[in-house]
Motif scaffolding. Sequence first.
Motif, mmCIF file in Angstrom:
data_model
loop_
_atom_site.group_PDB
_atom_site.id
_atom_site.type_symbol
_atom_site.label_atom_id
_atom_site.label_comp_id
_atom_site.label_asym_id
_atom_site.label_seq_id
_atom_site.Cartn_x
_atom_site.Cartn_y
_atom_site.Cartn_z
ATOM 1 N N LYS A 164 98.912 84.145 -56.178
ATOM 2 C CA LYS A 164 99.043 85.230 -57.137
ATOM 3 C C LYS A 164 99.078 86.568 -56.415
ATOM 4 C CE LYS A 164 96.650 82.829 -60.900
ATOM 5 N NZ LYS A 164 95.499 82.885 -61.844
ATOM 6 N N ASP A 165 99.627 87.526 -57.078
ATOM 7 C CA ASP A 165 99.658 88.880 -56.530
ATOM 8 C C ASP A 165 98.236 89.351 -56.234
ATOM 9 O OD1 ASP A 165 100.640 91.308 -55.710
ATOM 10 O OD2 ASP A 165 100.934 92.110 -57.721
ATOM 11 N N GLU A 166 98.041 89.947 -55.035
ATOM 12 C CA GLU A 166 96.757 90.452 -54.552
ATOM 13 C C GLU A 166 95.813 89.364 -54.055
ATOM 14 O OE1 GLU A 166 96.387 93.603 -54.121
ATOM 15 O OE2 GLU A 166 98.214 94.149 -55.189
ATOM 16 N N ASP A 167 96.271 88.106 -53.950
ATOM 17 C CA ASP A 167 95.448 87.062 -53.329
ATOM 18 C C ASP A 167 95.301 87.328 -51.822
ATOM 19 O OD1 ASP A 167 94.962 85.734 -55.630
ATOM 20 O OD2 ASP A 167 96.311 84.038 -55.243
ATOM 21 N N ILE A 168 94.189 86.871 -51.246
ATOM 22 C CA ILE A 168 93.970 86.962 -49.808
ATOM 23 C C ILE A 168 94.426 85.645 -49.177
ATOM 24 C CG2 ILE A 168 92.312 87.341 -47.969
ATOM 25 C CD1 ILE A 168 92.810 89.765 -49.733
ATOM 26 N N PHE A 169 95.377 85.760 -48.260
ATOM 27 C CA PHE A 169 95.979 84.581 -47.629
ATOM 28 C C PHE A 169 95.565 84.532 -46.163
ATOM 29 C CE2 PHE A 169 99.395 82.870 -44.991
ATOM 30 C CZ PHE A 169 99.598 81.624 -45.556
ATOM 31 N N SER A 170 95.125 83.338 -45.706
ATOM 32 C CA SER A 170 94.748 83.155 -44.308
ATOM 33 C C SER A 170 95.460 81.921 -43.770
ATOM 34 C CB SER A 170 93.234 82.978 -44.159
ATOM 35 O OG SER A 170 92.555 84.156 -44.561
ATOM 36 N N GLU A 205 92.285 72.505 -21.535
ATOM 37 C CA GLU A 205 92.227 71.080 -21.852
ATOM 38 C C GLU A 205 91.354 70.369 -20.814
ATOM 39 O OE1 GLU A 205 93.370 69.568 -24.506
ATOM 40 O OE2 GLU A 205 94.071 71.509 -25.270
ATOM 41 N N PRO A 206 90.455 69.515 -21.233
ATOM 42 C CA PRO A 206 89.562 68.831 -20.285
ATOM 43 C C PRO A 206 90.350 67.984 -19.294
ATOM 44 C CG PRO A 206 88.783 68.598 -22.542
ATOM 45 C CD PRO A 206 90.151 69.178 -22.626
ATOM 46 N N GLY A 207 89.982 68.116 -18.020
ATOM 47 C CA GLY A 207 90.587 67.296 -16.984
ATOM 48 C C GLY A 207 91.978 67.717 -16.567
ATOM 49 N N SER A 208 92.460 68.890 -16.991
ATOM 50 C CA SER A 208 93.800 69.347 -16.589
ATOM 51 C C SER A 208 93.809 70.873 -16.561
ATOM 52 C CB SER A 208 94.870 68.819 -17.550
ATOM 53 O OG SER A 208 94.781 69.467 -18.805
ATOM 54 N N ASP A 209 94.921 71.390 -16.057
ATOM 55 C CA ASP A 209 95.071 72.845 -16.035
ATOM 56 C C ASP A 209 95.915 73.354 -17.194
ATOM 57 O OD1 ASP A 209 97.439 71.761 -15.266
ATOM 58 O OD2 ASP A 209 97.678 72.962 -13.448
ATOM 59 N N LEU A 210 96.140 72.527 -18.210
ATOM 60 C CA LEU A 210 96.896 72.932 -19.395
ATOM 61 C C LEU A 210 95.983 73.701 -20.345
ATOM 62 C CD1 LEU A 210 98.962 69.677 -20.051
ATOM 63 C CD2 LEU A 210 99.554 71.665 -18.651
ATOM 64 N N GLN A 211 96.612 74.571 -21.155
ATOM 65 C CA GLN A 211 95.855 75.427 -22.062
ATOM 66 C C GLN A 211 96.436 75.372 -23.468
ATOM 67 O OE1 GLN A 211 96.205 79.188 -19.913
ATOM 68 N NE2 GLN A 211 94.063 79.027 -19.246
ATOM 69 N N THR A 212 95.548 75.442 -24.445
ATOM 70 C CA THR A 212 95.922 75.490 -25.858
ATOM 71 C C THR A 212 95.534 76.849 -26.420
ATOM 72 O OG1 THR A 212 95.681 73.100 -26.165
ATOM 73 C CG2 THR A 212 95.528 74.481 -28.132
ATOM 74 N N VAL A 213 96.426 77.471 -27.175
ATOM 75 C CA VAL A 213 96.180 78.785 -27.747
ATOM 76 C C VAL A 213 96.261 78.688 -29.278
ATOM 77 C CG1 VAL A 213 98.627 79.440 -27.553
ATOM 78 C CG2 VAL A 213 96.874 81.219 -27.756
ATOM 79 N N SER A 214 95.368 79.407 -29.929
ATOM 80 C CA SER A 214 95.368 79.468 -31.397
ATOM 81 C C SER A 214 95.185 80.920 -31.828
ATOM 82 C CB SER A 214 94.257 78.595 -31.987
ATOM 83 O OG SER A 214 92.986 79.073 -31.564
ATOM 84 N N GLN A 215 95.740 81.253 -32.987
ATOM 85 C CA GLN A 215 95.646 82.608 -33.510
ATOM 86 C C GLN A 215 95.651 82.579 -35.030
ATOM 87 O OE1 GLN A 215 98.962 85.408 -32.775
ATOM 88 N NE2 GLN A 215 97.438 86.875 -32.038
ATOM 89 N N ASN A 216 94.823 83.423 -35.648
ATOM 90 C CA ASN A 216 94.708 83.499 -37.103
ATOM 91 C C ASN A 216 95.381 84.766 -37.621
ATOM 92 O OD1 ASN A 216 93.193 81.202 -36.845
ATOM 93 N ND2 ASN A 216 91.235 82.155 -37.358
ATOM 94 N N ILE A 217 95.748 84.713 -38.899
ATOM 95 C CA ILE A 217 96.303 85.875 -39.582
ATOM 96 C C ILE A 217 95.713 85.930 -40.982
ATOM 97 C CG2 ILE A 217 98.338 84.615 -40.418
ATOM 98 C CD1 ILE A 217 99.909 87.228 -40.167
ATOM 99 N N THR A 218 95.405 87.148 -41.444
ATOM 100 C CA THR A 218 94.887 87.374 -42.797
ATOM 101 C C THR A 218 95.751 88.437 -43.446
ATOM 102 O OG1 THR A 218 92.639 86.848 -42.083
ATOM 103 C CG2 THR A 218 92.888 88.028 -44.172
ATOM 104 N N ARG A 219 96.193 88.159 -44.677
ATOM 105 C CA ARG A 219 97.138 89.059 -45.344
ATOM 106 C C ARG A 219 96.878 89.070 -46.837
ATOM 107 N NH1 ARG A 219 102.085 91.458 -44.623
ATOM 108 N NH2 ARG A 219 103.529 91.443 -46.385
ATOM 109 N N THR A 220 97.042 90.264 -47.435
ATOM 110 C CA THR A 220 96.970 90.377 -48.896
ATOM 111 C C THR A 220 98.355 90.103 -49.464
ATOM 112 O OG1 THR A 220 95.198 92.017 -48.763
ATOM 113 C CG2 THR A 220 96.436 91.907 -50.823
ATOM 114 N N ILE A 221 98.446 89.079 -50.299
ATOM 115 C CA ILE A 221 99.735 88.679 -50.860
ATOM 116 C C ILE A 221 100.221 89.748 -51.837
ATOM 117 C CG2 ILE A 221 100.881 86.979 -52.313
ATOM 118 C CD1 ILE A 221 100.357 85.960 -49.543
ATOM 119 N N ARG A 222 101.516 90.073 -51.751
ATOM 120 C CA ARG A 222 102.144 91.032 -52.660
ATOM 121 C C ARG A 222 103.314 90.359 -53.376
ATOM 122 N NH1 ARG A 222 101.708 94.332 -47.888
ATOM 123 N NH2 ARG A 222 103.953 94.001 -47.541
#
Length: 503
Positions: A164-170, A205-222
């Motif tokens: 809905k309009d003005e909902d908080i979206f994550s 990552e355990p046992g390796s030199d690989l890496q995992t990246v995560s990122q969040n976003i928060t937005r007011t729905i219009r």
Amino acid sequence: MNSFEDNLLELIRSHPTLYRNKDKKHKSLILKENCWKEIAKSLNKKRQNVEITPIKAVRRIGDELIVLCKVPYQIDSCRMIVGTTSYRLIPGNQEGDVVYSGQGLTTGECGAHIKNIREDWNGNVTCVLPPQSSNIEVTGTMRLLVARAPGDPHLISPPQPQFKDEDIFSAQCVVPNGRPAAKILWFLDDEQLLEGVHQPVVTDEPGSDLQTVSQNITRTIRADDNNRMLACRAEHEALDQPREAKRQLIVHYPPKRLESGPITVFGLKLGAEGKLNVTVRSNPPPTAVWMVGDIRITAPHSTDNGAITALEPLHLGNGHYNVSLHLARITKEDVERTYYLQVFNDLGREEFTLRMSTMDEPAGVELDTGAIVGIVVAVLVLLIAVFLGVFAFATDRWCFAGRGRELAKNSGESSDTESAAGAGRSRLAALGARVRAVIPRAKDRVQATDAHDAESQSEEKKGVIYAELALGDQTSADKPPPPSTEYAEIVYTDQPGQKEVKE
């Protein structure tokens, strides 16, 4: 004892504080507590004498890299450790996967041109150079990351199908197993989102030199977000093209009007058919109800006689709807009437007031805010200029400063006799003084017995001249004194050499 142990032994012997006792026969050492920390610090100081560039590099498999180590003295050898292999580099020898690069050993440069980078070369690249003094070789180390493409991004968002309009979206975007970690960007259609984006979190990552990246976003729905595509985009050195994970946003909102106030529809003609149109935004689609006098018409329906029809709202795209009322023949009563429209859905309603007009729509000049401000400023500047001009004229200031002195000078020079000039007035003043000086002598020559006859004859023959005598020259140019004039009457007779002066 190997070379490392010999070097370590020499370093410890050069720092007496690191040991309490030593047995020269067996070369055994009794070290104090924490002496290894001191040893590590000393070794680091030795390494700092080598200047190495770059400190860190990311390359794809098959790329090239040049690593340059430099010391401030001449060297006679150059060794480079890439992966697990040690390469002795000789200037002029360009054969092999790792060859010499630099200005020569005499300049203190030990460089390596690494060709066709391999996966197993990921890690440290170390250059080893001879020391300027002592027996300990000096080293410099850089970090080579052989890029490895990450897995596909995952977009984690609420499971609900619409908002809905003005909902908080994550939402959260996760890009796994990259070397180095991938870069995450957020987009809404083609618009990059910067507001509401959180800092990325990188985990190993355990046992390796690989890496995992995560990122969040928060937005007011219009309401404008309806039907737009939210995308989590992953960029990486090992990818030819970015990878994306997407989700379409469905937003529900009540009807919204695009223009405020009553609406007037121009250009209609009496006796002809006509239509009243209103454009609204709504999701889900709206229901329209018209009030024509006492008649209530719900779209899509008509009056009993079919003269007025409420058309079904027409979807124009992106949540815009055209709501129309059709009149088969416009009468004078229709033009004088006020029409009311209600548009509603499950989330709310909007009301409109409409009028008809047989006149053409007035042509208006549309000015933006900048043009209006410019006109106001120009008018204010003009008014200020006029005020300053009037003020300067009234107070004899600025460009009118000489006007008062010129008027004062002209008024001081004016007199009752306009032909008299300043120089003439001076000569007349001197003449008057001489005339007054001779008046007593003229009276002494008159006989008492002949006084009456002489006066009678002189009255018949005498002439009169009036002269204006200036009392003095005006010397002040700023403020002239009030004008003063003295008149003298000069009487003369026909007898030569004799004048009778009467003052």
